[in-house]
Design an enzyme around this catalytic site. Structure first.
Site, short mmCIF file in Angstrom:
data_model
loop_
_atom_site.label_atom_id
_atom_site.label_comp_id
_atom_site.label_asym_id
_atom_site.label_seq_id
_atom_site.Cartn_x
_atom_site.Cartn_y
_atom_site.Cartn_z
N CYS A 78 -12.30 15.80 28.67
CA CYS A 78 -11.35 16.70 28.04
C CYS A 78 -11.93 17.29 26.74
O CYS A 78 -12.80 18.15 26.80
CB CYS A 78 -10.02 16.00 27.81
N HIS A 193 -8.72 13.13 32.49
CA HIS A 193 -8.86 11.82 31.83
C HIS A 193 -8.94 10.68 32.85
O HIS A 193 -7.93 10.02 33.13
CB HIS A 193 -7.64 11.56 30.92
N GLU A 195 -10.01 7.80 32.33
CA GLU A 195 -9.72 6.55 31.63
C GLU A 195 -8.23 6.21 31.61
O GLU A 195 -7.85 5.10 31.24
CB GLU A 195 -10.25 6.61 30.18
#
Length: 256
Positions: A78, A193, A195
């Protein structure tokens, strides 16, 4: 190996959780000396302008560029994607922002709009599946996300997002898709994202990029915070999205 996560701002702790689940020491990087000996570096999502200002204030840009030119893998998610891009088009704030560069692409900052336009989807990722196994889609979380609107000939496109009618901003009207994941030499970048989901394949892909470049190295005595591997309850492996918030009590951080 020891992998650094730029910890100036943004979702660095979420990346640390993912690396810890894979048994990797994760180093929070705030000072240039903390880059010494790292095998790779993740630049997380967050606010790209703020991140750039903090990196400049801490005199990190020369060290980050040296890290990159040495061929060590860097992954930007991002805001980290914006940080790595050679060029930023519409959406950049007045006065511009300093970019690390090295990734031959043009990125449109906030391509998908404001925070209110954030969304999740099942993104087609056949290249990731062929390299790391698993399903040919991944859960992609786009939060006030950028998009890549142009790439150089040496950039490998890993994922594209099909645009809905009227979804492209005014400057990009006519496009039916945009690029949201790429790889070029030692650089990996995703507009979303990984994560924030329980799918660790993007992190595995990045670790394999590190392994392909050598056996890695341990951090030799730099002051750091290391995420230690702990036992994670099996039920957490079944959580598809946002695992870090449910796992927070299992993350053991030790100042060294």
């Amino acid at each position: 190996m020891a992998v650094g996560v730029l910890a100036l701002q943004g979702s660095f702790k979420e990346h640390i959780v993912c690396l810890r689940k894979l048994g990797v020491d994760a180093v929070e990087v705030r000072k240039l000396e903390q880059l010494v000996g790292l095998s790779g570096l993740i630049i997380p999502g967050g606010e790209s302008t703020t991140m750039a200002k903090l990196a400049e204030k801490n005199n990190l840009f020369p060290a980050l560029r040296e890290f990159s030119t040495a061929g060590k893998p860097i992954w930007g998610t991002c805001a980290g994607l914006i940080f790595l891009a050679d060029r930023a088009s519409a959406g950049v704030k007045e006065g511009g922002q300093k970019l690390l560069g090295g990734l031959d692409c043009t990125v449109h900052r906030n391509f998908f709009g404001s925070q209110l336009n954030s969304f999740e989807m099942e993104l087609s990722v056949p290249t990731l599946a062929s390299r790391e196994g698993g399903a040919e889609t991944c859960r992609a979380v786009f939060i006030r996300a950028p998009a890549i609107v142009d790439v150089g000939s040496s950039v490998e496109v890993l994922a594209e997002y099909p645009l809905a009618p009227g979804q492209a901003p005014q400057q990009e009207v006519g496009k039916d898709k945009v690029i949201v994941a790429v790889k070029q030499n030692n650089m990996l970048a995703t507009a979303f994202h990984p994560e924030l989901t329980s799918d660790l394949r993007w992190h595995k892909l990045f670790l394999n990029m590190i392994n392909d470049g050598g056996e890695g190295a341990q951090v030799p005595g730099a002051e750091r915070i290391v995420a230690k591997k702990t036992n994670v309850p099996p039920a957490l492996d079944q959580i598809r999205d946002m695992p870090v918030f449910r796992e927070a009590s299992f993350l053991s951080l030790e100042l060294q």
